[in-house]
Design a protein around this motif. Structure first.
Motif, short mmCIF file in Angstrom:
data_model
loop_
_atom_site.label_atom_id
_atom_site.label_comp_id
_atom_site.label_asym_id
_atom_site.label_seq_id
_atom_site.Cartn_x
_atom_site.Cartn_y
_atom_site.Cartn_z
N ALA A 237 9.63 -5.29 -2.00
CA ALA A 237 9.55 -3.83 -2.20
C ALA A 237 10.55 -3.17 -1.27
O ALA A 237 10.85 -3.70 -0.19
N MET B 116 8.96 2.08 0.54
CA MET B 116 7.89 2.29 -0.44
C MET B 116 6.56 2.50 0.32
O MET B 116 6.23 1.75 1.23
N TRP C 183 1.26 2.57 -2.45
CA TRP C 183 1.83 2.13 -3.73
C TRP C 183 1.78 0.60 -3.80
O TRP C 183 1.47 0.03 -4.83
N VAL C 184 2.14 -0.02 -2.68
CA VAL C 184 2.16 -1.49 -2.63
C VAL C 184 0.75 -2.04 -2.85
O VAL C 184 0.54 -2.96 -3.65
#
Ligand code: FES
Ligand code: FES
Length: 152
Positions: free
Chosen positions: A17, A21, A25-26
């Motif tokens: 990623a 980020m 979200w991860v």
């Protein structure tokens, strides 16, 4: 794409990623860990509250690169197997939740508070500042006090 290795609820994970980020979200989109909720994405509502090395953080504003080599705990990692955390027990006993959306964040914030303060005052509890649009604040306060007495 950079890769990032850290622990989520006791298990090591590696994700590809961008450095910036958001960790939320991860967790939700790449790892399928959906206990931390998305509300505002700008560090205001605190629906996403989780722990980074045991401290409450809002992963919507924590870049995944900051989690490198660290321990992330979400609501999914709070119970010890089948045994709920005392804060979860107290939440059930006080029947805190209404719609439930804010509740994972509320519980994670409460656990972090009780790590810092064995016997929190009303002011300590109100300082958590997690938003509940259903207005469960009174029951949250009672549940945190109950959990505090269970943990002493
Ligand atoms: S989603 Fe609102 S503080 Fe993270
Ligand atoms: S229980 Fe509905 S937002 Fe808190």
């Amino acid at each position: 794409m950079p890769s990032h290795t850290f622990s989520v609820n006791g298990e090591s994970v590696t994700v590809d990623a961008p450095d910036d980020m958001p960790l939320l979200w991860v967790l939700r989109d790449l790892l399928g860990v959906r206990g931390p909720k998305y509300g505002c994405g700008i560090d205001v509502c605190k629906a996403c509250t989780s722990h980074l090395d045991g401290q409450a953080v809002n992963p919507c504003v924590v870049p995944v690169s900051d989690a490198e080599g660290r321990d992330v705990t979400t609501i999914e990692g709070l119970a010890d197997g089948d045994r709920l955390h005392p804060v979860q027990e107290a939440w059930l006993a006080q029947d805190v939740a209404q719609c439930g959306y804010c509740q994972p964040g509320q519980i994670m914030a409460a656990v972090a508070l009780l790590r810092r303060t064995e016997n929190p005052s009303d002011e300590d509890i109100d300082a958590i500042a997690n938003v509940c649009r259903c207005g469960t604040y009174f029951r949250i306060r009672e549940a945190i006090k109950k959990a505090a007495s269970m943990m002493r």
